[in-house]
Design an enzyme around this catalytic site. Structure first.
Site, PDB file in Angstrom:
ATOM      1  N   LYS A 116      14.265  46.571  39.109  1.00 17.60           N
ATOM      2  CA  LYS A 116      14.636  45.482  38.200  1.00 17.60           C
ATOM      3  C   LYS A 116      14.850  45.957  36.774  1.00 17.60           C
ATOM      4  O   LYS A 116      15.654  45.385  36.052  1.00 17.60           O
ATOM      5  CB  LYS A 116      13.600  44.361  38.248  1.00 17.60           C
ATOM      6  N   LYS A 199      19.954  43.853  49.423  1.00 19.43           N
ATOM      7  CA  LYS A 199      19.156  42.710  49.882  1.00 19.43           C
ATOM      8  C   LYS A 199      19.845  41.393  49.490  1.00 19.43           C
ATOM      9  O   LYS A 199      20.425  41.306  48.412  1.00 19.43           O
ATOM     10  CB  LYS A 199      17.813  42.841  49.162  1.00 19.43           C
ATOM     11  N   LYS A 202      18.627  36.148  44.941  1.00 28.59           N
ATOM     12  CA  LYS A 202      18.994  35.085  44.003  1.00 28.59           C
ATOM     13  C   LYS A 202      19.765  35.644  42.823  1.00 28.59           C
ATOM     14  O   LYS A 202      20.522  34.942  42.178  1.00 28.59           O
ATOM     15  CB  LYS A 202      17.720  34.424  43.453  1.00 28.59           C
TER      16      LYS A 202
HETATM   17  P1  TYM Z   1      10.795  36.067  45.519  1.00 28.90           P
HETATM   18  O1  TYM Z   1      10.847  34.811  44.723  1.00 28.90           O
HETATM   19  O2  TYM Z   1      11.767  37.158  45.170  1.00 28.90           O
HETATM   20  O3  TYM Z   1      11.004  35.751  47.048  1.00 28.90           O
HETATM   21  C1  TYM Z   1      10.209  34.787  47.748  1.00 28.90           C
HETATM   22  C2  TYM Z   1       9.936  35.281  49.151  1.00 28.90           C
HETATM   23  O4  TYM Z   1      11.165  35.534  49.862  1.00 28.90           O
HETATM   24  C3  TYM Z   1      11.146  36.864  50.391  1.00 28.90           C
HETATM   25  N1  TYM Z   1      12.519  37.385  50.345  1.00 28.90           N
HETATM   26  C4  TYM Z   1      13.167  37.930  51.390  1.00 28.90           C
HETATM   27  N2  TYM Z   1      12.793  38.141  52.674  1.00 28.90           N
HETATM   28  C5  TYM Z   1      13.701  38.700  53.505  1.00 28.90           C
HETATM   29  N3  TYM Z   1      14.959  39.061  53.112  1.00 28.90           N
HETATM   30  C6  TYM Z   1      15.371  38.869  51.844  1.00 28.90           C
HETATM   31  N4  TYM Z   1      16.609  39.197  51.471  1.00 28.90           N
HETATM   32  C7  TYM Z   1      14.454  38.275  50.908  1.00 28.90           C
HETATM   33  N5  TYM Z   1      14.531  37.947  49.588  1.00 28.90           N
HETATM   34  C8  TYM Z   1      13.336  37.405  49.257  1.00 28.90           C
HETATM   35  C9  TYM Z   1      10.210  37.641  49.471  1.00 28.90           C
HETATM   36  O5  TYM Z   1       9.695  38.784  50.110  1.00 28.90           O
HETATM   37  C10 TYM Z   1       9.150  36.609  49.159  1.00 28.90           C
HETATM   38  O6  TYM Z   1       8.176  36.565  50.174  1.00 28.90           O
HETATM   39  N6  TYM Z   1       6.807  38.361  43.542  1.00 28.90           N
HETATM   40  C11 TYM Z   1       7.250  37.347  44.495  1.00 28.90           C
HETATM   41  C12 TYM Z   1       6.655  35.962  44.220  1.00 28.90           C
HETATM   42  C13 TYM Z   1       5.165  35.948  44.163  1.00 28.90           C
HETATM   43  C14 TYM Z   1       4.269  36.080  45.271  1.00 28.90           C
HETATM   44  C15 TYM Z   1       2.963  35.979  44.692  1.00 28.90           C
HETATM   45  C16 TYM Z   1       4.433  36.234  46.645  1.00 28.90           C
HETATM   46  C17 TYM Z   1       4.423  35.813  43.039  1.00 28.90           C
HETATM   47  N7  TYM Z   1       3.088  35.822  43.351  1.00 28.90           N
HETATM   48  C18 TYM Z   1       1.828  36.070  45.502  1.00 28.90           C
HETATM   49  C19 TYM Z   1       3.291  36.322  47.423  1.00 28.90           C
HETATM   50  C20 TYM Z   1       1.993  36.231  46.863  1.00 28.90           C
HETATM   51  C21 TYM Z   1       8.745  37.218  44.403  1.00 28.90           C
HETATM   52  O7  TYM Z   1       9.359  37.489  43.385  1.00 28.90           O
HETATM   53  O8  TYM Z   1       9.323  36.653  45.512  1.00 28.90           O
END
Ligand code: TYM
Length: 336
Positions: A116, A199, A202
């Site tokens: 990032k 990947k 968003k």
């Molecule tokens: P975020 O907002 O990027 O994504 C949310 C969830 O979606 C999953 N994900 C995917 N899985 C499969 N293929 C993809 N292309 C894909 N894109 C996103 C992510 O793995 C995630 O599970 N840091 C985290 C948010 C967070 C979090 C936490 C998660 C903050 N605190 C505590 C678990 C526990 C994030 O940015 O996810």
């Protein structure tokens, strides 16, 4: 041990198919299966979203939009505690305490920070760097036993376990539970529809790269029709997809959506080209995501109700988080 299921999503942009198949569908399944006495906590990681600048109105709108999308996808605020981090100050408080335990060397190894921040490392926010410590606080606060996430979050969860172990050891307490990541094998990493090596995300500037849960039927059909593929027919052996990332991704999406193993999908479509496969995949997506979009449209019409649900969820979360936060202050000799 009592199950405590905890996970979060950043409220930036819309809920897409990668989020849904990689994480949210498991949230809903675990919520539906959690044993008596167990609890689920699902939250909007709005405090994580400050790692990238956004104006106040956009952030507010994004939090509501994502809350509506999660409920539309099946998260039930009557059974799961659904809230936004910013309404639960225990998250940033515990994160600060854990900053004393987390090591700079550990943070330097985080691949998401490297990706990032890219070439502009010096210009990245400090929040982007300490982001994984807040993520550790998110799960440790609720004594999470299971954390349903996509594969890209696995390293952050390993860090949370390292922080928990070091804190428990350094302060000679048994305060934090070590959380287990739950990653769906078939949908661990859903790829972009335009590039099988990136990947689905968003933050991809091209909306054609992802299916949003808010897309209407025509849009889903168009995105699948235009998805990048190759001219070869589908093989019957999954190993033959190894060098065909776009083909592998579409077959993987079908398998995950239909809840079928990849070999079973290939057995049915082997020998057919994408001209035949894509319309069937689009139909399957429309059939499953159509009802989600209908619910989402209804929920969006009532922002007052969304705010009320989030406020009620935050009150439950504040109560559940209090004992662990107090335990951390006590263990460190900061409060009695
Ligand atoms: P975020 O907002 O990027 O994504 C949310 C969830 O979606 C999953 N994900 C995917 N899985 C499969 N293929 C993809 N292309 C894909 N894109 C996103 C992510 O793995 C995630 O599970 N840091 C985290 C948010 C967070 C979090 C936490 C998660 C903050 N605190 C505590 C678990 C526990 C994030 O940015 O996810």
């Amino acid at each position: 041990m009592t199950q405590r299921i905890v996970s979060g999503i950043q409220p930036t942009g819309r809920l897409h198919l990668g989020n849904y198949l990689g994480a949210i569908r498991n949230w809903v399944r675990m919520q539906d299966a959690v044993a008596t006495g167990g609890r689920c906590f699902f939250f909007l990681a709005d405090l994580h979203s400050i790692s990238v600048h956004e104006d106040a109105a956009t952030r507010r709108a994004n939090v509501r939009e994502m809350a509506a999308a999660l409920i539309a996808a099946g998260v039930d605020p009557a059974r799961s505690t659904l809230f936004s981090q910013a309404q639960v100050p225990a998250h940033p408080e515990l994160a600060w305490l854990l900053n004393g335990t987390a090591r700079i060397g550990w943070l330097n190894r985080m691949t998401q920070f490297k990706e990032k921040s890219g070439k502009n490392r010096e210009g990245a926010s400090a929040a982007l760097y300490v982001y994984p410590v807040l993520q550790a606080a998110d799960v440790l606060l609720y004594q999470a036993t299971h954390v349903p996430v996509g594969e890209d979050q696995k390293q952050h969860l390993e860090l949370a376990r390292d922080i928990a172990t070091k804190f428990n050891t350094d302060f000679e307490v048994d305060l934090f539970t070590l959380p287990e990541p739950i990653i769906p094998p078939a949908a661990a990493r859903i790829m972009s529809l335009r590039d099988g090596s990136a990947k689905m995300s968003k933050s991809d500037p091209s909306d054609m790269s992802r299916i949003n849960l808010s897309d209407d039927v025509d849009m889903v059909v168009q995105k699948i029709r235009k998805a990048k593929t190759d001219p070869a027919p589908l093989p019957d052996d999954p190993a033959e997809l190894a060098d065909r990332p776009e083909a592998r991704n579409l077959v993987g999406i079908y398998a995950a959506m239909a809840d079928e193993p990849v070999p079973a999908v290939l057995a049915r479509f082997a020998g057919q080209g994408f001209g035949a496969f894509k319309p069937v995949l689009a139909d399957l997506l429309v059939e499953t995501l159509g009802p989600v979009k209908t619910r989402l449209d209804q929920l969006r019409d009532d922002p007052g109700e969304l705010d009320r649900l989030l406020a009620a969820g935050a009150a439950q979360a504040r109560e559940a988080a209090a004992p662990t936060l107090a335990g951390a202050y006590r263990a460190m000799g900061l409060r009695d």
